[in-house]
Scaffold this motif. Structure first.
Motif, mmCIF file in Angstrom:
data_model
loop_
_atom_site.group_PDB
_atom_site.id
_atom_site.type_symbol
_atom_site.label_atom_id
_atom_site.label_comp_id
_atom_site.label_asym_id
_atom_site.label_seq_id
_atom_site.Cartn_x
_atom_site.Cartn_y
_atom_site.Cartn_z
ATOM 1 N N ALA A 1 3.289 -11.652 8.187
ATOM 2 C CA ALA A 1 4.325 -11.468 7.760
ATOM 3 C C ALA A 1 4.454 -10.422 7.504
ATOM 4 C CB ALA A 1 4.175 -12.291 6.212
ATOM 5 N N SER A 2 3.396 -9.565 7.379
ATOM 6 C CA SER A 2 3.623 -7.857 6.334
ATOM 7 C C SER A 2 4.156 -6.985 8.074
ATOM 8 C CB SER A 2 2.323 -7.599 6.332
ATOM 9 O OG SER A 2 1.084 -7.520 7.402
ATOM 10 N N ALA A 3 4.115 -7.838 9.163
ATOM 11 C CA ALA A 3 4.677 -7.389 10.100
ATOM 12 C C ALA A 3 6.419 -7.198 10.487
ATOM 13 C CB ALA A 3 4.935 -8.217 11.863
ATOM 14 N N LYS A 4 6.871 -8.505 9.317
ATOM 15 C CA LYS A 4 8.274 -8.130 9.083
ATOM 16 C C LYS A 4 8.531 -7.229 7.580
ATOM 17 C CE LYS A 4 8.840 -11.173 11.048
ATOM 18 N NZ LYS A 4 9.920 -11.784 13.457
ATOM 19 N N LEU A 5 8.442 -6.166 7.386
ATOM 20 C CA LEU A 5 8.145 -5.735 5.920
ATOM 21 C C LEU A 5 7.686 -4.488 5.893
ATOM 22 C CD1 LEU A 5 5.902 -7.157 2.721
ATOM 23 C CD2 LEU A 5 8.537 -7.392 3.695
ATOM 24 N N PRO A 6 8.782 -2.995 5.888
ATOM 25 C CA PRO A 6 8.789 -1.620 6.372
ATOM 26 C C PRO A 6 7.512 -0.590 5.583
ATOM 27 C CG PRO A 6 10.454 -2.326 4.418
ATOM 28 C CD PRO A 6 10.270 -3.619 4.282
ATOM 29 N N VAL A 7 6.825 -1.538 4.987
ATOM 30 C CA VAL A 7 5.720 -0.867 4.097
ATOM 31 C C VAL A 7 4.170 -1.350 4.450
ATOM 32 C CG1 VAL A 7 5.570 -2.402 2.067
ATOM 33 C CG2 VAL A 7 5.055 -0.558 1.724
ATOM 34 N N MET B 1 0.698 -1.608 -0.403
ATOM 35 C CA MET B 1 0.513 -0.122 -0.219
ATOM 36 C C MET B 1 1.247 1.838 -0.253
ATOM 37 S SD MET B 1 -2.937 -1.525 -0.009
ATOM 38 C CE MET B 1 -3.968 0.060 -0.097
ATOM 39 N N GLY B 2 2.561 0.789 0.578
ATOM 40 C CA GLY B 2 3.286 2.238 -0.294
ATOM 41 C C GLY B 2 4.260 2.348 -0.752
ATOM 42 N N TYR B 3 4.776 3.231 -0.975
ATOM 43 C CA TYR B 3 6.487 3.425 -1.403
ATOM 44 C C TYR B 3 7.252 2.376 -0.438
ATOM 45 C CZ TYR B 3 4.260 5.806 -4.596
ATOM 46 O OH TYR B 3 3.341 6.310 -5.714
ATOM 47 N N ALA B 4 8.531 1.627 -1.304
ATOM 48 C CA ALA B 4 9.419 1.081 -0.353
ATOM 49 C C ALA B 4 10.339 0.285 -0.944
ATOM 50 C CB ALA B 4 8.632 0.519 1.421
ATOM 51 N N ARG B 5 11.447 0.174 -0.272
ATOM 52 C CA ARG B 5 13.052 -0.681 -1.110
ATOM 53 C C ARG B 5 12.771 -1.720 -0.471
ATOM 54 N NH1 ARG B 5 17.384 3.745 -2.146
ATOM 55 N NH2 ARG B 5 18.009 3.007 -0.602
ATOM 56 N N LEU B 6 11.981 -3.105 -0.916
ATOM 57 C CA LEU B 6 12.983 -4.084 0.444
ATOM 58 C C LEU B 6 13.768 -4.942 -0.340
ATOM 59 C CD1 LEU B 6 8.523 -5.610 -0.709
ATOM 60 C CD2 LEU B 6 9.457 -3.938 1.351
ATOM 61 N N ASN B 7 15.146 -5.482 0.856
ATOM 62 C CA ASN B 7 15.766 -5.948 0.329
ATOM 63 C C ASN B 7 15.588 -7.647 0.595
ATOM 64 O OD1 ASN B 7 15.975 -6.471 3.169
ATOM 65 N ND2 ASN B 7 17.425 -5.019 3.232
ATOM 66 N N SER B 8 16.434 -8.499 0.005
ATOM 67 C CA SER B 8 16.507 -9.675 0.280
ATOM 68 C C SER B 8 16.607 -9.807 1.627
ATOM 69 C CB SER B 8 17.639 -10.174 -0.280
ATOM 70 O OG SER B 8 18.788 -10.140 0.809
ATOM 71 N N ARG B 9 16.225 -9.546 3.037
ATOM 72 C CA ARG B 9 16.230 -9.465 4.197
ATOM 73 C C ARG B 9 15.360 -9.874 4.453
ATOM 74 N NH1 ARG B 9 19.629 -6.047 6.943
ATOM 75 N NH2 ARG B 9 21.045 -5.005 4.821
ATOM 76 N N HIS B 10 14.691 -8.407 3.701
ATOM 77 C CA HIS B 10 13.125 -8.795 3.521
ATOM 78 C C HIS B 10 12.402 -9.728 3.523
ATOM 79 C CE1 HIS B 10 14.173 -3.737 4.618
ATOM 80 N NE2 HIS B 10 14.032 -4.292 5.602
ATOM 81 N N ILE B 11 12.926 -9.794 2.461
ATOM 82 C CA ILE B 11 11.834 -10.984 1.610
ATOM 83 C C ILE B 11 11.841 -11.851 2.152
ATOM 84 C CG2 ILE B 11 11.659 -11.550 -0.614
ATOM 85 C CD1 ILE B 11 12.564 -9.630 -1.916
#
Length: 138
Positions: free
Chosen positions: A121-127, A37-47
């Motif tokens: 799982a969404s709690a682990k992401l910065p967006v 729902m927003g803009y972010a940069r997801l790195n391999s650790r987030h995924i």
């Protein structure tokens, strides 16, 4: 960790977020999905952190699709280095997401389980992310 094997250019510019994602905004493989729902940069650790949470809590008969792959290099200069002397070395690989992009898809489980798993799982992401399902798309 997710790292591309080969890229055309070793270092890239930072770039800008332009608009909502039209590519990858509908479910193509599974029945349930996680929409950004927003803009972010997801790195391999987030995924990888989100993938571990999902696979740990899903039944064995279910299936998971990861629709993103970090292909954009992010460079960083070390601390206590003066200005100039070129661009720093590649520190990590990221994927730039914009609103509307579906990053995970699930099938083979009931809706309540999928909703709970994707929420954790969404709690682990910065967006911020939202649960979506196939009936909602139609």
């Amino acid at each position: 960790m997710l790292i591309p094997g080969k890229s055309k250019y070793k270092k890239q510019f930072k770039g800008r977020y332009r608009q909502q994602s039209s590519q990858g905004s509908v479910l193509s493989f599974g029945h349930y999905g996680m929409k950004v729902m927003g803009y972010a940069r997801l790195n391999s650790r987030h995924i990888e952190a989100a993938r571990k949470v999902i696979t740990k809590r899903l039944p064995k008969s279910s299936r998971l699709w990861i629709n993103i792959f970090p292909n954009l290099p992010v460079s960083k200069k070390p601390t206590d280095v003066r200005m100039g002397k070129g661009k720093g070395s590649v520190e990590e690989w990221v994927f730039r997401v914009s609103p509307g992009r579906i990053i995970f898809e699930l099938s083979g489980c009931d809706e309540e389980t999928a909703r709970l798993v994707l929420l954790r799982a969404s709690a682990k992401l910065p967006v911020s992310c939202r649960f979506t399902y196939l009936g909602e798309m139609l």
